[in-house]
Structure formats: structure tokens, C-alpha cells
Design an enzyme around this catalytic site. Structure first.
Site, PDB file in Angstrom:
ATOM      1  N   HIS A  55       0.841  -1.204   0.000  1.00 26.29           N
ATOM      2  CA  HIS A  55       0.000   0.000   0.000  1.00 26.29           C
ATOM      3  C   HIS A  55       0.874   1.250   0.000  1.00 26.29           C
ATOM      4  O   HIS A  55       1.400   1.660   1.031  1.00 26.29           O
ATOM      5  CB  HIS A  55      -0.907  -0.020   1.242  1.00 26.29           C
ATOM      6  CG  HIS A  55      -1.937   1.060   1.232  1.00 26.29           C
ATOM      7  ND1 HIS A  55      -3.148   0.932   1.878  1.00 26.29           N
ATOM      8  CD2 HIS A  55      -1.962   2.294   0.668  1.00 26.29           C
ATOM      9  CE1 HIS A  55      -3.854   2.035   1.711  1.00 26.29           C
ATOM     10  NE2 HIS A  55      -3.147   2.881   0.983  1.00 26.29           N
ATOM     11  N   HIS A  57       1.533   5.272  -2.248  1.00 29.37           N
ATOM     12  CA  HIS A  57       1.075   6.267  -3.224  1.00 29.37           C
ATOM     13  C   HIS A  57       2.313   6.836  -3.919  1.00 29.37           C
ATOM     14  O   HIS A  57       3.100   7.541  -3.296  1.00 29.37           O
ATOM     15  CB  HIS A  57       0.289   7.376  -2.527  1.00 29.37           C
ATOM     16  CG  HIS A  57      -0.953   6.859  -1.858  1.00 29.37           C
ATOM     17  ND1 HIS A  57      -2.171   6.841  -2.480  1.00 29.37           N
ATOM     18  CD2 HIS A  57      -1.138   6.292  -0.642  1.00 29.37           C
ATOM     19  CE1 HIS A  57      -3.078   6.298  -1.669  1.00 29.37           C
ATOM     20  NE2 HIS A  57      -2.471   5.951  -0.545  1.00 29.37           N
ATOM     21  N   ASP A 301       1.394   2.777   3.556  1.00 29.64           N
ATOM     22  CA  ASP A 301       0.499   3.861   3.109  1.00 29.64           C
ATOM     23  C   ASP A 301       1.311   5.137   2.847  1.00 29.64           C
ATOM     24  O   ASP A 301       0.848   6.251   3.111  1.00 29.64           O
ATOM     25  CB  ASP A 301      -0.634   4.108   4.116  1.00 29.64           C
ATOM     26  CG  ASP A 301      -1.808   4.861   3.494  1.00 29.64           C
ATOM     27  OD1 ASP A 301      -1.789   5.111   2.266  1.00 29.64           O
ATOM     28  OD2 ASP A 301      -2.759   5.206   4.226  1.00 29.64           O
TER      29      ASP A 301
HETATM   30 ZN    ZN Z   1      -3.635   4.902   1.017  1.00 30.99          ZN
END
Ligand code: ZN
Length: 421
Positions: A55, A57, A301
């Protein structure tokens, strides 16, 4: 190219010399007197398989202000990561095969890590029309997700699970009921009241999880629950897992295991993420759940933002923190060095389970296996500073902190892709 790693502790257990050649681990022995193109004296640093972050970005495609695929790749290998799933909430959204292929191709061209793109569930993440999941899968997408938010319509979510099941794609769900969380910037409770900030209640996450678990298990589709932040979420997921163990997996992020809502005191925007940091009892429950396996894996994340965005006041600054470069160091600093997790736990949580969730088998540190490796010195200290991070996003909650545990080498297919020996 032959690379010799001298004196590494394999999984923190047995000291050995390890010879790498043609992308593989070819020899492991207590002492090897062999010549090599490159020899590293590692004196008891720990050898693990390199990490798989399911996970992140990458912010690409999009403006280069937050991150480029180059800075993203460098940040990954600095943290011991050679595989990363990238979320589709980019500009434009990853909702078509051309963008999926672009991400895979560009990562290969840069040559440091492999990117496993996650495509969106709906076109443009607008929550209206499903993406062409069959084509997305064919072009290399490993999952679909609406991460950053949830798909509001339960009916559309049902169709999404049905479609994903038919084509064999994993659905990664961001669980949040926007009618409950709207306007919130931190955990709802005594601390948010004291700080005068609008809260995000626990039920925003738990209702989101319940809905998606009900739909996924009704349809019989695989579901992976992203970034759980609450003890209550662990309870709910465990209950469903008892009946549907093959359908459900979940992750949490390092920040939920280390920090709490108390850290929001003073309004530091590098402690603002969605879901928000919760209470101490949640942190403890999450920690027990990664140890016991109720939570399958840890993912970062990683969410870079440019300084000017994070310099806005707390309410206005965007959610998200970077994490690739501090992931392994922080886990070692807070949990391995204190005896709360073993190196085998780290391998399971950061390497094996993430790979299994993607349908790949774990990498064992034995002769004949692929040399995707990380070497970390659990005793070496480093200060996390903006200038020590390769990511363009400097929005780390660890800024200014000294972590004991430093990645010395990251190796992908036998090639050293990061080095700080
Ligand atoms: Zn995320």
C-alpha cells in the site's frame, strides 16, 4: 557479477557468508573463501528478504511536486523495499490499461524496484461506472481499490466484488463511511475536544469494514482491508475470518503501531492521516494482532505531500505521511530491539504475507532462491531528517527522531540497488 556478503545474521539467527550470482543466492556457509566482484563485511547485520509494500502512493501519473517514480523508487530501496503496490488515486486516475502498463514499464526502466499497480474500482474514482477489470488485470494490475475514500454506493460495491471475483482480482478496500467522517481531521474523543478539532468517530471505520465484509463474503470475493487503525476493527475482522479465512486479509501501518491521538497535541501536520491516530488501547491491540497474525501484514500507506501543503494549518493540510524509508527501521527500533517482535515476525509481516496476498510465494533465504534481499544493522543509529529522505515528500512523523536500525544494503535480483555500508 558475484557479490559476497560476509558475516550476516540470517534472520537474526545464524551467522554466515552468502554468495550471490546471476540474481540468486548460490552459496551459504559459515565461512566462504571465494573471490567476488564486490565483498561486503557486514559483521552481524541482519539479512532478510527485501520488503514488499502492498500500500503506497507513488503520486504518478501526476505532478512531480510530491513524488516522481525516480524519487519513489529511491525512497523504496532506501527502506529495503523492492516491490510496491501503488494506489490509483493519481492524476489522471489509474483506471485504464495504458496507465497500468506505463507504471510497470517506467519502474523497470528506472531499474530499482518492481511496481505492482492497483487500478481504481470506478472510472476516475467518481463512484459511478466500474472500470474494465478484465483489461486492467491483463495489463498487469494486481488489485482494484478506491483508496483515499470508499465507494459510496453499496450496490456498485456489490457489482465491483462480483466483477473482481470473475476476473480473479483482489479488492483492496478503504473503509470509511463519509457521512460519519465528513469534516473530521483527527480521532473523535477527549483529545479532539481539548484541541478543538473536528473528530472522526470509530464507527466511520467499523461500519465501512462491516459493509464491505458483508458484501465480499455474500459474493464470495477476496477482500483486503487497508490500514486498520482500531481494536474494534480487529475484533470485527477476526469474527469474519473465522468463517471465511480464505477470503479476507488486512493490514495496518507502522504509525498506528507507534503513535496515538496524543501525538496530535501541538497540531503537527505530520501526524495527520486517514484513518487518524487512535487511542493507546487501540495501538496495543493492533500490536498484539500483528504478533498473533490476526492482522496479516504491515504496509506503509506512503503518502508524500510537498512542504507547502503540510505547512498549512492542521485542519487544512492534507491527510497522509511518508513511510517507505522508515518502515523497517521503525519496526526494528520500536519492536525488534525491544523484544516485542522477532525477525521471523518481521519476515512474515513485511515480506511473506504481503507477497502471498498478491499470489506470490515467500522468498526463503536458502541456496537457489532469488536474491531479493535487505541487510539491516539493528544497532546503527540514524537521525531522520528531511535531507536524509530520498522521497520528495518530507512529511514524516519520525522527522527529528533517532532510529536504531539502519538499512545497509538493498539487493534486487542479485544487484545492489541501495548501499550505505
Ligand atoms: Zn492509502
Amino acid at each position: 557479477m558475484r557479490v559476497l556478503l560476509r558475516g550476516v545474521d540470517i534472520l537474526g539467527e545464524n551467522r554466515a557468508d552468502v554468495l550471490l550470482e546471476k540474481g540468486c543466492i548460490v552459496r551459504i556457509a559459515p565461512s566462504l573463501s571465494i573471490s567476488a566482484d564486490k565483498v561486503y563485511d557486514l559483521d552481524g547485520a541482519v539479512l532478510l528478504p527485501s520488503l514488499c509494500d502492498i500500500h503506497t502512493h507513488s503520486r504518478q501519473p501526476g505532478s512531480d511536486e510530491s513524488e516522481t517514480l525516480e524519487s519513489f523508487s529511491k525512497a523504496a530501496v532506501h527502506g529495503g523495499v523492492t516491490m510496491a503496490c501503488t494506489m490509483p488515486n493519481t492524476n489522471p486516475v489509474v483506471d485504464n490499461p495504458a496507465i497500468v502498463s506505463y507504471l510497470i514499464r517506467e519502474a523497470k526502466r528506472i531499474g530499482l524496484i518492481d511496481i505492482y499497480p492497483v487500478a481504481s474500482i470506478t472510472m476516475g474514482q467518481e463512484g459511478k461506472i466500474l472500470t474494465e477489470m478484465a483489461q486492467l488485470k491483463q495489463s498487469g494490475a494486481v488489485a482494484v481499490s478506491e483508496d483515499g475514500k470508499s465507494v459510496e454506493s453499496a450496490r456498485l460495491m456489490r457489482y465491483a466484488f462480483e466483477y473482481a471475483k470473475t476476473v480473479g482480482l483482489l479488492v483492496m478496500v478503504h473503509c470509511e463511511d463519509p457521512s460519519l467522517s465528513e469534516g473530521g481531521v483527527m480521532n473523535e474523543g477527549d483529545v479532539s475536544l481539548r484541541l478543538g478539532l473536528r473528530g472522526i468517530p470509530e464507527i466511520s471505520e467499523t461500519i465501512g469494514i462491516l459493509r464491505d465484509l458483508e458484501i465480499a463474503t455474500y459474493v464470495g470475493a477476496r477482500v483486503h482491508i487497508c490500514h486498520i487503525s482500531l481494536g474494534r476493527s480487529v475484533k470485527i475482522i477476526s469474527r469474519y475470518k473465522r468463517f471465511y479465512p480464505h477470503l479476507i486479509t488486512c493490514e495496518t501501518a507502522p504509525h498506528y503501531l507507534i503513535f496515538t491521538e496524543e501525538d496530535v497535541e501541538g497540531y503537527p501536520t505530520n501526524f495527520k492521516m486517514n484513518p487518524p491516530l487512535r487511542r493507546e488501547q487501540d495501538r496495543k491491540t493492533l500490536l498484539r494482532a500483528i504478533k498473533s497474525g490476526k492482522i496479516d501484514c504491515i504496509a506503509t500507506d506512503h503518502a508524500p505531500h510537498p512542504d507547502w501543503e503540510k505547512e498549512l494549518e492542521f485542519e487544512l493540510s492534507p491527510f497522509g505521511v511518508v513511510g517507505l524509508e522508515t518502515w523497517l527501521s521503525a519496526v526494528v527500533h520500536y519492536f525488534v530491539n525491544s523484544g516485542q517482535l522477532t525477525w521471523r515476525d518481521v519476515k512474515r509481516l513485511c515480506c511473506d504475507r504481503p507477497r502471498e496476498i498478491l499470489g506470490l510465494s515467500p522468498i526463503d533465504l536458502t541456496e537457489g532462491n532469488i536474491a531479493d534481499l535487505v541487510v539491516i544493522d539493528p544497532k546503527r543509529e540514524w537521525r531522520v531528517e528531511a535531507k536524509s529522505l530520498f522521497s520528495r515528500g518530507k512529511n514524516s512523523p519520525f522527522l527529528g527522531k533517532v532510529l536504531k536500525g539502519k538499512v545497509l544494503l538493498t539487493i534486487k535480483s542479485g544487484k545492489v540497488v541501495f548501499e550505505d555500508v
